[in-house]
Design a protein around this motif. Structure first.
Motif, PDB file in Angstrom:
ATOM      1  N   UNK A 173       0.803  -1.231   0.000  1.00 37.97           N
ATOM      2  CA  UNK A 173       0.000   0.000   0.000  1.00 37.97           C
ATOM      3  C   UNK A 173       0.829   1.271   0.000  1.00 37.97           C
ATOM      4  N   UNK A 174       2.139   1.157   0.127  1.00 34.60           N
ATOM      5  CA  UNK A 174       2.993   2.351   0.002  1.00 34.60           C
ATOM      6  C   UNK A 174       4.455   1.943  -0.151  1.00 34.60           C
ATOM      7  N   UNK A 175       5.195   2.803  -0.846  1.00 28.37           N
ATOM      8  CA  UNK A 175       6.625   2.590  -1.042  1.00 28.37           C
ATOM      9  C   UNK A 175       7.401   3.482  -0.074  1.00 28.37           C
ATOM     10  N   UNK A 176       8.663   3.126   0.163  1.00 29.04           N
ATOM     11  CA  UNK A 176       9.525   3.975   0.985  1.00 29.04           C
ATOM     12  C   UNK A 176       9.642   5.361   0.351  1.00 29.04           C
ATOM     13  N   UNK A 177       9.922   6.369   1.183  1.00 28.36           N
ATOM     14  CA  UNK A 177       9.966   7.746   0.685  1.00 28.36           C
ATOM     15  C   UNK A 177      11.115   7.931  -0.313  1.00 28.36           C
ATOM     16  N   UNK A 178      10.784   8.597  -1.408  1.00 26.88           N
ATOM     17  CA  UNK A 178      11.778   8.879  -2.428  1.00 26.88           C
ATOM     18  C   UNK A 178      11.265   9.965  -3.351  1.00 26.88           C
ATOM     19  N   UNK A 179      12.061  10.329  -4.359  1.00 28.15           N
ATOM     20  CA  UNK A 179      11.617  11.380  -5.286  1.00 28.15           C
ATOM     21  C   UNK A 179      10.414  10.897  -6.099  1.00 28.15           C
ATOM     22  N   UNK A 180       9.519  11.807  -6.407  1.00 27.49           N
ATOM     23  CA  UNK A 180       8.340  11.449  -7.194  1.00 27.49           C
ATOM     24  C   UNK A 180       8.659  11.352  -8.681  1.00 27.49           C
TER      25      UNK A 180
END
Length: 644
Positions: free
Chosen positions: A91-98
Motif C-alpha cells: 500500500x505504500x513505497x519507501x519515501x523517495x523522489x516522485x
C-alpha cells in the motif's frame, strides 16, 4: 534427512494469489524497554529482602554502564526504525523522489582536480586468455604474482574498471565490472600501497579513476608504514560511498543500496585478486575515523544533517562516507600479528600528509534525505582492539560438475558479466547446474561432514564474521525439480532457529539429487511465478527466470550481539553473495540481476516470520536474458568523451 520422494509435500497450488496480512507500522514497544532510574528505584523499594544475594542484585547499576546500555539501545532503536521506515509495502513505497531530476543526475565519476593522473596499462585479447579457468579458482588459487604496475592494473581492470559503453540514438552510458543499483555507482576505491616501480617511488595513497583506468596520486606516506604492519608483497584497498548518487533516484532506501554495492565491490576485488594468487581480508577492527584519514576523506567539509528532508544547493552532501579497507596479500600467508593500536596511531598521522587534489562537483542541486545521514552516523564503527587478524586456510567450494561451465576464463566471466534487464520466461536450467551454482554460494566450502558457518571459501573469506545471510528460493524452471519454495541454509547454527521461526507447514526435506554437503531444503511445492513477481514490486523479471530468491539475514539478534555497526555489513554480505550469483550465471551461459525493490514484510509473512530477527535484505533473479537490439555496445577503452 528423508528425501522428497519418501515424504509427501503439502501442495500449495491453490495460492496463485497469496493473501497477506495488513502491513504493520513501526512500534517502539517491539524493542526491549529502556532501563530508567525511576523504574529501578521503584523495583528496589517494592521488594526489600534480608537475603544478601538479593540485596546485592537490588543495588543500583553503575551509572556509566547504564548510560552505555541506554545509548546502545537508542542506537538499535534508530537502526530498526530506519529499516522499517524504508520498507516497501503493497500500500505504500519507501519515501523517495516522485520523479527523476535528470538535470541534477550525479556525475558517476569522481575526480580529484590537480592530482597527478597515472595511466595504467590495458590488456590484449591474447593476455586475457592467460587468465585462469573460472571454476578452477574455487578449488585452489594460483601461485601469487608480485606487485607491479601491470598486476595492479590487472587487479583493477578485472574488478572496478569500465566493462563497456552502451549507446542509443538519445544517450550513452558506461557499464562497470562491479555491478551497481541503478548503474549509479556510489562506491569509490582507493589503493594504499608500498612503492611500485613506474607508479610511485615511495608508498602512496591513490584514488582509482575507472573512466580513465588510471590512478590519481593523492598523497605519499611514510616509507616504513608497510614494512612495520603488513607482510611483503601486500597492499590495501579502501572503499567509500557517496550516498547522494543512490538517493538521487531511490530516496531513503538508497542507504541500503549503497551497502549492497560495497558488497558487490568486495566480491569483485576478491575474485580479481584470486586470479593473481592473492588473498583478501577485511581489516574490520579499524574504525571509521581511521578509514577517513587513511583514504584522505577528511578533505570533505563536515556535513551537518538537517532535521528533515531538504532540497537545494548542498554541495557538502557529495562527501564520501568511509566504508571499509581490505588487505590484499599473497595466498598462503596463514596469519600474522597486527597491532591495531599502533596501526591506528600511524593512520591518524595521515592527517598531516600533503594531500593533493580537490574533489569535483557531481550535481548543481541536491535533495538531502536526512534519515540516511543520521543512520550512517549511528552505524559508524569505532576502533575495536583485541582482535587478531586470522587468515584461515583456503577452503575449496567443490565442483559438482565442471561440464556445466562454458569454458570461460576468469577474465571473460568478470568483464563480460551484464545485469539482465528482461528474461525470456522460457529457458530452463538443468538440476545439476542449479546445484552447482548454489554450491559456490556456501561460505564454508564443500567438504563432507563440514558445517556451514565460518566464511572460508572464495569470495566470502574476505569477511571476518560468521555467515548471517540465507536464501529463500522460488524455483520456476529447473528441470528435474518441482516448482516451489526452497531454502538454502548458509549457517548450520541457524537451522533450528529458522525452522522454528518459519511457517510450521514447511516440510524441510532434501530435494531429489541434492548433494549431501549442500544444505538446500524444499519447503513447499507450488507454481510461485506470480507470487515472486508480486513480491518483487510486480516486476516480471522475478518470475521469468529459472529461479529467483530473497536473501534473508539474521538481523536484530546480530545487531544486539555484535553492535549496530553490523547493519551495513549484513548488506555487504548480501552483495558478496549477489556477486557470486552474477558470475556463476554468466559462467553457465545465462544471466542474473539484483532486485532492490521488493515488498519487505509480505516476504516475511509468506515465510511465517515475525519481528525483526530475520529480515529480507536483497532479492535476485537468474535466467536467460532478452537483449535489446536497439542498444549498441561499444568497447570500454577508449570510450566516448561523456560523463556517463
Amino acid at each position: 534427512m528423508p528425501s522428497s520422494s519418501s515424504l509427501p509435500l503439502r501442495n500449495y497450488n491453490q495460492f496463485p494469489f497469496f493473501h497477506f496480512l495488513p502491513t504493520t507500522t513501526f512500534n517502539n514497544n517491539h524493542f526491549f524497554p529502556l532501563i530508567t532510574k525511576k523504574s529501578q528505584s521503584m523495583s528496589s523499594s517494592s521488594s526489600k529482602s534480608n537475603n544478601p544475594t538479593q540485596q546485592k542484585q537490588q543495588q543500583p547499576q553503575n551509572p556509566n554502564i547504564e548510560q552505555e546500555q541506554n545509548q546502545q539501545q537508542n542506537k538499535l532503536t534508530h537502526v530498526l526504525k530506519y529499516h522499517n521506515q524504508t520498507k516497501h509495502n503493497f500500500n505504500n513505497y519507501a519515501r523517495g523522489p516522485h520523479g527523476l531530476d535528470w538535470a541534477n543526475q550525479p556525475n558517476p565519476f569522481r575526480r580529484f582536480l590537480n592530482s597527478p593522473l597515472i595511466p595504467l596499462p590495458h590488456f590484449t585479447p591474447q593476455q586475457e586468455q592467460q587468465s585462469p579457468f573460472y571454476p578452477s579458482l574455487f578449488n585452489s588459487l594460483p601461485s601469487p604474482k608480485p606487485i607491479s604496475k601491470s598486476t595492479i592494473s590487472h587487479f583493477l581492470y578485472h574488478s572496478l574498471a569500465l566493462s563497456a559503453w552502451k549507446s542509443t540514438s538519445f544517450s550513452t552510458w558506461s557499464l562497470r565490472v562491479n555491478p551497481s543499483s541503478g548503474n549509479l555507482h556510489p562506491t569509490e576505491a582507493y589503493i594504499i600501497a608500498p612503492s611500485i616501480e613506474s607508479l610511485s617511488d615511495s608508498p602512496f595513497v591513490a584514488h582509482y579513476a575507472p573512466k580513465e583506468h588510471s590512478l590519481e596520486l593523492r598523497a605519499k606516506i611514510p616509507s616504513g608504514f608497510f614494512d612495520k604492519f603488513f607482510p611483503p608483497n601486500s597492499f590495501l584497498v579502501g572503499f567509500s560511498s557517496i550516498f547522494w548518487r543512490e538517493s538521487w533516484k531511490y530516496g531513503e532506501r538508497g542507504f541500503r543500496y549503497c551497502n549492497h554495492d560495497v558488497g558487490h565491490a568486495i566480491g569483485a576485488i576478491s575474485m580479481a585478486a584470486a586470479s593473481l594468487g592473492w588473498d583478501v581480508k577485511l581489516l574490520d577492527s579499524l574504525g571509521c575515523e581511521e578509514l577517513k584519514f587513511l583514504m584522505g576523506l577528511d578533505v570533505f567539509p563536515e556535513f551537518e544533517t538537517p532535521t528533515r528532508a531538504v532540497k537545494g544547493k548542498i554541495p557538502e552532501i557529495e562527501f564520501e562516507h568511509p566504508d571499509c579497507v581490505m588487505l590484499v596479500f599473497p595466498s598462503g600467508v596463514t596469519g600474522f600479528d597486527l597491532d591495531y593500536t599502533e596501526l591506528s596511531n600511524a593512520i591518524l598521522e595521515f592527517s598531516k600528509l600533503d594531500w593533493i587534489g580537490k574533489p569535483n562537483s557531481l550535481s548543481k542541486e541536491h535533495v538531502c534525505w536526512d534519515i540516511i545521514y543520521r543512520t550512517s552516523e549511528i552505524v559508524k564503527k569505532p576502533l575495536t582492539l583485541g582482535d587478531r587478524l586470522v587468515v584461515d586456510p583456503f577452503q575449496s567450494s567443490g565442483i559438482i560438475s565442471e561440464s556445466v561451465y562454458k569454458g570461460l576464463t576468469v577474465s571473460e566471466v568478470v568483464r563480460k558479466r551484464r545485469s539482465a534487464v528482461d528474461m525470456d520466461g522460457v529457458t530452463t536450467m538443468e538440476r545439476e547446474t542449479f546445484y552447482q551454482v548454489l554450491s559456490h554460494c556456501l561460505p564454508s566450502g564443500c567438504e563432507a561432514g563440514k558445517k556451514q558457518r565460518k566464511q572460508l571459501s572464495l569470495p566470502f573469506r574476505a569477511l571476518p564474521w560468521d555467515a548471517e545471510v540465507h536464501a529463500a528460493l522460488f524455483v520456476h524452471r529447473v528441470e528435474g525439480l518441482p516448482q516451489g519454495l526452497y531454502f538454502l541454509v548458509r549457517n548450520d547454527d541457524h537451522y533450528g532457529e529458522l525452522k522454528k521461526a518459519m511457517n510450521p507447514d514447511f516440510v524441510w526435506t532434501k530435494p531429489e539429487g541434492c548433494p549431501d554437503d549442500l544444505p538446500l531444503y524444499e519447503l513447499l511445492r507450488s507454481d510461485c511465478r506470480r507470487l515472486a513477481k508480486q513480491l518483487s514490486c510486480h516486476q516480471d523479471i522475478a518470475s521469468d527466470g529459472c529461479f529467483s530468491l530473497g536473501m534473508l539475514a539474521r538481523m536484530e539478534s546480530t545487531l544486539r550481539e555484535k553492535d549496530v555497526w553490523m547493519y551495513p555489513r549484513l548488506f555487504w554480505e548480501t552483495g558478496v553473495l549477489g556477486q557470486v550469483l552474477y558470475l556463476e550465471s554468466h559462467a553457465v551461459g545465462i544471466s542474473a540481476t539484483g532486485i532492490g525493490c521488493f515488498f519487505d514484510d509480505p516476504v516475511h509473512q509468506l515465510l511465517g516470520l515475525k519481528g525483526s530477527t530475520f529480515q529480507s535484505l536483497y532479492h535476485f533473479t537468474v535466467g536467460a536474458p532478452v537483449l535489446d537490439k536497439r542498444i549498441m555496445s561499444l568497447p570500454a577503452y577508449p570510450g566516448p568523451d561523456v560523463d556517463a
